[in-house]
Design a protein around this motif. Structure first.
Motif, PDB file in Angstrom:
ATOM      1  N   TRP A 216     105.808  69.626  21.986  1.00  0.00           N
ATOM      2  CA  TRP A 216     106.129  71.038  22.169  1.00  0.00           C
ATOM      3  C   TRP A 216     105.051  71.733  22.994  1.00  0.00           C
ATOM      4  N   ALA A 217     103.809  71.317  22.830  1.00  0.00           N
ATOM      5  CA  ALA A 217     102.737  71.874  23.658  1.00  0.00           C
ATOM      6  C   ALA A 217     102.952  71.514  25.130  1.00  0.00           C
ATOM      7  N   ALA A 218     103.420  70.274  25.398  1.00  0.00           N
ATOM      8  CA  ALA A 218     103.715  69.876  26.777  1.00  0.00           C
ATOM      9  C   ALA A 218     104.838  70.713  27.363  1.00  0.00           C
ATOM     10  N   LEU A 219     105.838  71.030  26.543  1.00  0.00           N
ATOM     11  CA  LEU A 219     106.937  71.884  27.012  1.00  0.00           C
ATOM     12  C   LEU A 219     106.424  73.291  27.313  1.00  0.00           C
ATOM     13  N   ALA A 220     105.580  73.830  26.446  1.00  0.00           N
ATOM     14  CA  ALA A 220     105.033  75.167  26.679  1.00  0.00           C
ATOM     15  C   ALA A 220     104.124  75.189  27.904  1.00  0.00           C
ATOM     16  N   PHE A 221     103.475  74.068  28.197  1.00  0.00           N
ATOM     17  CA  PHE A 221     102.550  73.992  29.332  1.00  0.00           C
ATOM     18  C   PHE A 221     103.269  73.711  30.648  1.00  0.00           C
ATOM     19  N   LEU A 222     104.547  73.352  30.567  1.00  0.00           N
ATOM     20  CA  LEU A 222     105.298  72.972  31.765  1.00  0.00           C
ATOM     21  C   LEU A 222     105.266  74.044  32.858  1.00  0.00           C
ATOM     22  N   PRO A 223     105.446  75.344  32.540  1.00  0.00           N
ATOM     23  CA  PRO A 223     105.358  76.353  33.618  1.00  0.00           C
ATOM     24  C   PRO A 223     104.015  76.352  34.339  1.00  0.00           C
TER      25      PRO A 223
END
Length: 287
Positions: free
Chosen positions: A144-151
């Motif tokens: 989930w952290a990777a998803l939040a960091f995607l932008p």
């Protein structure tokens, strides 16, 4: 200039600043130090190039000792890093401190024209984003952290591409991989891709989105750069994203061949479309 830290610390004590805010309270001093350094440069002359090249023989330490603004610059930039360290215990304060430290090293990039300063500014800005993700409570799960960091990864890639195009530096996957102002940003993007992709493999639900976005990003860069190797990496990530999506949806093992067939059909249509567009562009160029 170093001794100025003592009265500054005493002033923080007199003002009864909360110890948790010591890091943020350093930034007025950082701004004052950089402003004073700029004023000294204006009145007494700018310094020579600190590091004209990567070869130590070109460095001139003796000239640094005659540079009046040097200690003030050192106080400002070192103070920004110390302020970030003092804010380590609280994610919200850390995010603010890292963002302000990134701004300080953007100033260093502008002032000294050093790509290493741009790399550090970018790393600090990305650290601020990561601290903000931690403050939001998403850092506990790496996927989930990777998803939040995607932008952040996508913005870094976009900025690198814009700088590369404006300065006509050429693609970084060449012998001149570090020759250009876009290279620090591309280096950060590569680190982001590797770290976030590893985190995305832990859980399929957010990981499928991250992997698919990484595949599209690599495909876009391969198209822009006309790079023959990146499409293989993008295609491989597309297969991984497919399996993650199937696992997320709870698909049966018998559904996997169907999904692979559809993905292969999509790759084929995309490849045929790109081949046709390239041939059309060449034909128009010959005319």
């Amino acid at each position: 200039a170093t001794l100025l830290a003592v009265p500054y610390g005493v002033a923080l004590t007199w003002l009864k600043v909360d110890p948790a805010d010591y890091g943020l309270a350093l930034f007025p001093g950082v701004a004052a130090a950089l402003a004073a350094a700029r004023l000294l440069d204006w009145r007494l002359g700018r310094s020579p190039a600190i590091f004209p090249s990567w070869h130590p023989r070109t460095w001139q330490p003796a000239s640094w000792l005659e540079w009046w603004a040097g200690p003030a610059y050192a106080w400002g930039y070192a103070g920004a890093l110390v302020a970030a360290g003092l804010s380590w215990g609280d994610p919200t304060r850390l995010a603010i401190a890292l963002a302000l430290a990134a701004a300080a090293f953007l100033h260093a990039t502008w002032r000294f024209r050093q790509r290493i300063a741009l790399l550090l500014a970018g790393a600090l800005a990305q650290g601020a984003a990561l601290a903000a993700i931690d403050a939001a409570g998403w850092l506990g799960d790496p996927s989930w952290a990777a998803l939040a960091f995607l932008p952040v990864t996508l913005v870094t890639a976009a900025l690198a591409l814009v700088v590369e195009r404006l300065r006509r530096e050429g693609q970084p996957l060449s012998r001149t991989w570090w020759a250009g102002w876009s290279r620090p940003l591309y280096l950060l993007m590569a680190i982001d891709l590797l770290a976030c992709q590893a985190a995305a493999l832990i859980h399929s639900e957010p990981g499928a989105v991250v992997t698919a976005a990484h595949a599209l990003l690599l495909a876009a860069l391969a198209t822009v750069w006309a790079q023959p190797l990146l499409p293989f990496a993008a295609g491989g990530l597309g297969v991984v994203a497919l399996f993650q999506t199937l696992a997320w949806a709870g698909a049966k093992p018998t559904d996997q061949p169907v999904g692979l067939a559809l993905l292969g059909l999509g790759y084929g249509l995309l490849g045929y479309g790109l081949w046709g567009a390239t041939g059309l562009a060449r034909a128009e160029g010959l005319q």
